[in-house]
Design a protein around this motif. Structure first.
Motif, PDB file in Angstrom:
ATOM      1  N   GLU A 154       0.836  -1.202   0.000  1.00 48.34           N
ATOM      2  CA  GLU A 154       0.000   0.000   0.000  1.00 48.34           C
ATOM      3  C   GLU A 154       0.871   1.252   0.000  1.00 48.34           C
ATOM      4  O   GLU A 154       0.592   2.215  -0.718  1.00 48.34           O
ATOM      5  CB  GLU A 154      -0.928  -0.005   1.215  1.00 48.34           C
ATOM      6  CG  GLU A 154      -2.013  -1.069   1.148  1.00 48.34           C
ATOM      7  CD  GLU A 154      -2.670  -1.310   2.494  1.00 48.34           C
ATOM      8  OE1 GLU A 154      -3.591  -2.148   2.538  1.00 48.34           O
ATOM      9  OE2 GLU A 154      -2.269  -0.685   3.489  1.00 48.34           O
ATOM     10  N   HIS A 193      -5.588  -4.027  -3.550  1.00 53.13           N
ATOM     11  CA  HIS A 193      -4.769  -3.099  -2.761  1.00 53.13           C
ATOM     12  C   HIS A 193      -5.258  -1.656  -2.893  1.00 53.13           C
ATOM     13  O   HIS A 193      -5.203  -0.895  -1.919  1.00 53.13           O
ATOM     14  CB  HIS A 193      -3.302  -3.206  -3.191  1.00 53.13           C
ATOM     15  CG  HIS A 193      -2.573  -4.360  -2.579  1.00 53.13           C
ATOM     16  ND1 HIS A 193      -2.731  -5.659  -3.007  1.00 53.13           N
ATOM     17  CD2 HIS A 193      -1.688  -4.420  -1.547  1.00 53.13           C
ATOM     18  CE1 HIS A 193      -1.977  -6.458  -2.285  1.00 53.13           C
ATOM     19  NE2 HIS A 193      -1.331  -5.732  -1.390  1.00 53.13           N
ATOM     20  N   THR A 196      -8.236  -1.330  -0.497  1.00 52.31           N
ATOM     21  CA  THR A 196      -7.863  -1.220   0.920  1.00 52.31           C
ATOM     22  C   THR A 196      -7.181   0.123   1.196  1.00 52.31           C
ATOM     23  O   THR A 196      -7.375   0.726   2.251  1.00 52.31           O
ATOM     24  CB  THR A 196      -6.935  -2.368   1.349  1.00 52.31           C
ATOM     25  OG1 THR A 196      -5.752  -2.380   0.527  1.00 52.31           O
ATOM     26  CG2 THR A 196      -7.646  -3.709   1.216  1.00 52.31           C
ATOM     27  N   ARG A 199      -9.848   2.738   1.529  1.00 50.91           N
ATOM     28  CA  ARG A 199     -10.514   2.676   2.844  1.00 50.91           C
ATOM     29  C   ARG A 199      -9.680   3.372   3.908  1.00 50.91           C
ATOM     30  O   ARG A 199     -10.213   4.102   4.756  1.00 50.91           O
ATOM     31  CB  ARG A 199     -10.777   1.222   3.239  1.00 50.91           C
ATOM     32  CG  ARG A 199     -11.942   0.580   2.489  1.00 50.91           C
ATOM     33  CD  ARG A 199     -12.449  -0.657   3.218  1.00 50.91           C
ATOM     34  NE  ARG A 199     -11.424  -1.687   3.303  1.00 50.91           N
ATOM     35  CZ  ARG A 199     -11.254  -2.645   2.395  1.00 50.91           C
ATOM     36  NH1 ARG A 199     -12.013  -2.669   1.304  1.00 50.91           N
ATOM     37  NH2 ARG A 199     -10.324  -3.555   2.543  1.00 50.91           N
TER      38      ARG A 199
END
Length: 226
Positions: A154, A193, A196, A199
């Motif tokens: 990330e 990815h 996420t 988020r």
């Protein structure tokens, strides 16, 4: 960012690969010059860490052929050769930096970061886009002054998007620069990815503040007020 480490000492190559991967880089390893040139032809590397004392094909010959076919490739020579003539020859042939063995790992990582920054207009160690900030030396990121708890992938994705702010980055480009050869090119790992990461940024794919999806092109980090 995707790196190639060309080193015939297996233990050293493996250790370097693991350490650089901990910093979020995708790392491929080559143990001789022929393998290195093959990997360079089929992959797009942001930086090549090149030993000179290689079997099959000497490192300087690899550098010479690399320069002929990929003149913009970033190269850091890493070798036990300490003669001034070797350093001068390597730099004259197009290497961007030269580090002799034994070396300090912290110094190697700092040189890698410095060379990678030269690929882009910015020379700052802190990248920023609106309320998003990233310190590429300390490996930390914030969103609206809130620290982000990011995985290595990330973090690497966000760093790449920050460096390409305002530009659409395709899934294929992210796979090339963030993952290594073992990744399946048909995987949905990039989308997972990105979701996420969104988020954690408090973002929304339908009405994005930070990462927007560009149909048929990939993902783009929005510039402020865009």
């Amino acid at each position: 960012m995707r790196l190639l480490v060309v080193e015939d000492e297996n233990d050293l190559a493996t250790a370097l690969g693991k350490e650089l991967a901990r910093d979020g880089y995708a790392v491929d390893l080559a143990e001789d010059g022929e393998e290195a040139l093959f990997l360079i032809e089929i992959n797009n590397y942001d930086l090549v860490v090149l030993d000179l004392n290689l079997p099959e094909l000497d490192g300087l010959e690899v550098l010479d052929r690399l320069r002929a076919d990929h003149p913009l490739a970033k190269v850091l020579i890493l070798t036990a050769r300490t003669e001034v003539e070797d350093r001068v020859r390597g730099l004259d042939m197009g290497a961007h930096d030269y580090l002799t063995k034994p070396f300090y790992l912290k110094e190697l990582k700092a040189r890698v970061r410095a060379l990678l920054r030269r690929d882009f207009v910015t020379q700052d160690t802190v990248l920023q886009c609106g309320h998003l900030k990233m310190d590429t030396v300390k490996h930390i990121a914030w969103c609206e002054n809130r620290p982000l708890d990011l995985t290595r992938k990330e973090y690497a994705i966000l760093r790449y998007l920050l460096l390409q702010t305002g530009k659409a980055v395709s899934q294929e480009e992210l796979l090339e620069h963030i993952w290594d050869d073992s990744v399946n090119p048909f995987t949905n790992v990039v989308r997972v990815h990105i979701n996420t990461l969104r988020r954690k940024l408090g973002d929304n794919a339908e009405n994005p503040i930070y990462i927007e999806t560009i149909s048929g092109m990939g993902y783009r980090l929005k510039e402020p007020n865009s």
